[in-house]
Design a protein around this motif. Structure first.
Motif, PDB file in Angstrom:
ATOM      1  N   ARG A  55       0.840  -1.210   0.000  1.00 32.21           N
ATOM      2  CA  ARG A  55       0.000   0.000   0.000  1.00 32.21           C
ATOM      3  C   ARG A  55       0.874   1.259   0.000  1.00 32.21           C
ATOM      4  O   ARG A  55       0.634   2.199  -0.763  1.00 32.21           O
ATOM      5  CB  ARG A  55      -0.929  -0.021   1.220  1.00 32.21           C
ATOM      6  CG  ARG A  55      -1.907   1.152   1.271  1.00 32.21           C
ATOM      7  CD  ARG A  55      -2.756   1.143   2.542  1.00 32.21           C
ATOM      8  NE  ARG A  55      -1.945   1.492   3.709  1.00 32.21           N
ATOM      9  CZ  ARG A  55      -1.579   0.662   4.665  1.00 32.21           C
ATOM     10  NH1 ARG A  55      -1.939  -0.595   4.629  1.00 32.21           N
ATOM     11  NH2 ARG A  55      -0.835   1.071   5.682  1.00 32.21           N
ATOM     12  N   VAL A  58       2.510   1.774  -3.458  1.00 34.60           N
ATOM     13  CA  VAL A  58       1.548   2.282  -4.439  1.00 34.60           C
ATOM     14  C   VAL A  58       1.240   3.754  -4.183  1.00 34.60           C
ATOM     15  O   VAL A  58       1.244   4.582  -5.100  1.00 34.60           O
ATOM     16  CB  VAL A  58       0.249   1.433  -4.416  1.00 34.60           C
ATOM     17  CG1 VAL A  58      -0.871   2.124  -5.185  1.00 34.60           C
ATOM     18  CG2 VAL A  58       0.505   0.046  -4.980  1.00 34.60           C
ATOM     19  N   GLU A  59       0.979   4.107  -2.918  1.00 30.77           N
ATOM     20  CA  GLU A  59       0.661   5.500  -2.576  1.00 30.77           C
ATOM     21  C   GLU A  59       1.859   6.415  -2.822  1.00 30.77           C
ATOM     22  O   GLU A  59       1.699   7.552  -3.287  1.00 30.77           O
ATOM     23  CB  GLU A  59       0.194   5.597  -1.125  1.00 30.77           C
ATOM     24  CG  GLU A  59      -1.163   4.951  -0.892  1.00 30.77           C
ATOM     25  CD  GLU A  59      -1.552   4.905   0.582  1.00 30.77           C
ATOM     26  OE1 GLU A  59      -0.784   5.404   1.435  1.00 30.77           O
ATOM     27  OE2 GLU A  59      -2.631   4.349   0.866  1.00 30.77           O
ATOM     28  N   LYS A  61       4.240   5.964  -5.058  1.00 31.22           N
ATOM     29  CA  LYS A  61       4.389   6.149  -6.499  1.00 31.22           C
ATOM     30  C   LYS A  61       3.340   7.118  -7.040  1.00 31.22           C
ATOM     31  O   LYS A  61       3.653   8.002  -7.836  1.00 31.22           O
ATOM     32  CB  LYS A  61       4.279   4.794  -7.212  1.00 31.22           C
ATOM     33  CG  LYS A  61       4.557   4.863  -8.693  1.00 31.22           C
ATOM     34  CD  LYS A  61       4.563   3.487  -9.320  1.00 31.22           C
ATOM     35  CE  LYS A  61       4.912   3.594 -10.798  1.00 31.22           C
ATOM     36  NZ  LYS A  61       4.947   2.288 -11.449  1.00 31.22           N
ATOM     37  N   ALA A  62       2.083   6.973  -6.577  1.00 36.23           N
ATOM     38  CA  ALA A  62       0.999   7.855  -7.024  1.00 36.23           C
ATOM     39  C   ALA A  62       1.259   9.309  -6.640  1.00 36.23           C
ATOM     40  O   ALA A  62       0.867  10.227  -7.357  1.00 36.23           O
ATOM     41  CB  ALA A  62      -0.333   7.390  -6.448  1.00 36.23           C
TER      42      ALA A  62
END
Length: 195
Positions: A55, A58-59, A61-62
């Motif tokens: 998680r 992903v966060e 990278k976003a």
């Protein structure tokens, strides 16, 4: 690194006894030790840890995060992964019903809020773990306190079915399978001030 050898129960009990002797606010004795021995609970924690790491990646990278922060996230995952295979894994926490001196004053309306409880409980856990780790050292047992997994695992209390305990850290224990060099310490003059 730990050897896979199990620790004698008498040693575990001796370490926990030393931890339990630590002082606490108003002698409330709020510290609790949960020996996580069953594979089911260890696997639940491990999976939540893996999911939490994913998680964050992903966060990160976003959000267009830096490579340095991503490396920190990955490093803390690597440093903590060993805990799930340690001979002894403890979750250490405090009872959620603990009410120290400041809490009693707040309950009586003499303080706006209990601004000390979290600090007092953290100090109490630290004192208890100091006793546990000193006894571990005396027995020739390696130990490690881990708080980073609590960043990755969102609700460890729910996973472990511990409604009445707030987990503050994990502790691993086992016979050492390596002899790392001692970590460097700052000189005393950098950490002590006389006023």
């Amino acid at each position: 690194k730990y050897k896979s050898d199990p620790l004698p129960q008498a040693w575990i009990d001796a370490m926990l006894h030393c931890a339990h002797l630590a002082p606490s606010p108003s002698n409330s004795q709020p510290v609790r030790y949960v020996h996580i021995d069953t594979p089911d609970y260890r696997n639940k924690l491990r999976q939540a840890f893996i999911d939490g790491h994913a998680r964050f990646i992903v966060e990160h990278k976003a959000a267009g995060g830096s490579a340095r922060l991503r490396n920190w996230i990955n490093a803390y995952k690597r440093y903590a992964e060993f805990m799930y295979d340690a001979p002894v894994l403890l979750a250490v926490g405090v009872t959620t019903q603990t009410l120290g001196f400041a809490g009693r004053l707040a309950e009586a309306g003499l303080l706006e809020r209990d601004m000390r409880q979290s600090t007092d409980l953290d100090i109490t856990v630290g004192l208890a773990l100091s006793g546990l780790m000193l006894k571990a050292q005396a027995l020739g047992v390696g130990s490690c306190i881990l708080t980073a997994p609590l960043v990755f695992i969102e609700t460890p209390e729910r996973l472990l079915e511990l409604e009445e305990i707030q987990i503050k850290c994990f502790v691993t224990l086992g016979l050492a399978d390596e002899a790392p060099s001692p970590t460097s310490r700052k000189p005393l003059e950098d950490v002590v001030r006389v006023i």
